[in-house]
Design a protein around this motif. Structure first.
Motif, short mmCIF file in Angstrom:
data_model
loop_
_atom_site.label_atom_id
_atom_site.label_comp_id
_atom_site.label_asym_id
_atom_site.label_seq_id
_atom_site.Cartn_x
_atom_site.Cartn_y
_atom_site.Cartn_z
N TYR A 63 -4.01 5.14 2.39
CA TYR A 63 -3.28 4.73 3.60
C TYR A 63 -2.18 5.75 3.89
O TYR A 63 -1.00 5.46 3.73
N PRO A 64 -2.56 6.96 4.31
CA PRO A 64 -1.56 8.01 4.52
C PRO A 64 -0.76 7.81 5.80
O PRO A 64 -1.22 7.16 6.74
N SER A 87 6.04 9.01 -1.63
CA SER A 87 5.38 10.21 -2.12
C SER A 87 6.40 11.24 -2.60
O SER A 87 7.53 11.28 -2.10
N SER A 133 1.04 9.23 1.26
CA SER A 133 1.41 7.82 1.30
C SER A 133 2.88 7.66 1.66
O SER A 133 3.66 8.60 1.62
N LEU A 134 3.26 6.42 2.00
CA LEU A 134 4.64 6.13 2.41
C LEU A 134 5.63 6.54 1.33
O LEU A 134 6.67 7.12 1.60
N ARG A 146 0.81 -1.23 0.00
CA ARG A 146 0.00 0.00 0.00
C ARG A 146 0.84 1.27 0.00
O ARG A 146 0.31 2.36 0.23
N ALA A 147 2.12 1.14 -0.25
CA ALA A 147 3.03 2.28 -0.09
C ALA A 147 2.69 3.49 -0.95
O ALA A 147 2.98 4.62 -0.57
N GLN A 148 2.09 3.28 -2.11
CA GLN A 148 1.73 4.41 -2.98
C GLN A 148 0.23 4.67 -2.99
O GLN A 148 -0.25 5.45 -3.80
N ASN A 149 -0.50 4.04 -2.09
CA ASN A 149 -1.95 4.17 -2.04
C ASN A 149 -2.31 5.35 -1.13
O ASN A 149 -2.04 5.34 0.07
N ALA A 150 -2.94 6.37 -1.71
CA ALA A 150 -3.30 7.57 -0.94
C ALA A 150 -4.33 7.26 0.14
O ALA A 150 -4.52 8.06 1.06
#
Length: 200
Positions: free
Chosen positions: A63-64, A73, A70-71, A57-61
């Protein structure tokens, strides 16, 4: 100036199973002992899966992190104003070029006060499908790129530790470099799992 507030979310990963030492010593109920081993395995599998979700989920907005992005960004905020990026401008497949680009970007990372953080790459974390490529990139004496075999492999001198994330099922060329910046991405135990066992 103070940066963003960190938030820790506690998660339970395991149950407790008590087996009497008499049952273990006499080995009367091997199925119970096997159940305890399976429970321990399930706990560690859950931990690995949960930790890998951070990378998935590192680039999923949706999951900020603490700074609202995001992680991975291009717009992480700095307390004194401005932003910084921990994502390369153009994604590159695992290669010497990928490491040299990342190393250059990392050398310009700012600290909380906006000055250079003196960051260095320590590890590369990657999905299992990339293990062979990373072993060649990190371990070859000469440059593993066709046509450049006569050049030395500058990446090998960086002593980057390869870390295979077995549960990271990315089908793209995603991977992550971990730096020496203090208090970066890490797992904290409230209470580390323990097992008291008389039989292995």
């Amino acid at each position: 100036k103070e940066g963003f507030t960190k938030r820790y979310i506690a998660r339970s990963f395991a149950l407790r199973m008590i087996i009497s030492e008499e049952a273990i010593d006499d080995n009367k109920y091997p199925k119970i002992i096997d159940a305890a081993d399976r429970l321990k395995r399930a706990m560690w599998m859950t931990v690995q899966t949960e930790c890998t979700l951070m990378l998935t989920r590192a680039q999923n907005a949706g999951y900020p992190g603490g700074d609202g992005v995001s992680l991975w960004s291009t717009a992480h905020t700095l307390p004194a104003g401005g932003t910084w990026s921990n994502v390369v401008a153009t994604p590159v497949a695992p290669s010497v070029a990928a490491v040299t680009d990342a190393r250059t970007q990392v050398s310009h990372y700012p600290s909380q006060d906006g000055l250079l953080a003196n960051a260095k790459i320590k590890k590369v974390i990657f999905p299992s499908d990339q293990w062979g490529v990373w072993m060649g990139v990190l371990g070859s004496t000469n440059n593993p790129i066709a046509g450049n075999y006569s050049q030395i492999n500058v990446v090998r001198k960086m002593s980057i530790e390869p870390v295979e994330a077995r549960f990271w099922t990315s089908t793209t060329t995603q991977y992550m470099f971990q730096t020496n910046i203090p208090k970066g991405l890490r797992l904290k135990w409230r209470k580390r799992p323990a097992q008291r066992n008389w039989m292995e």
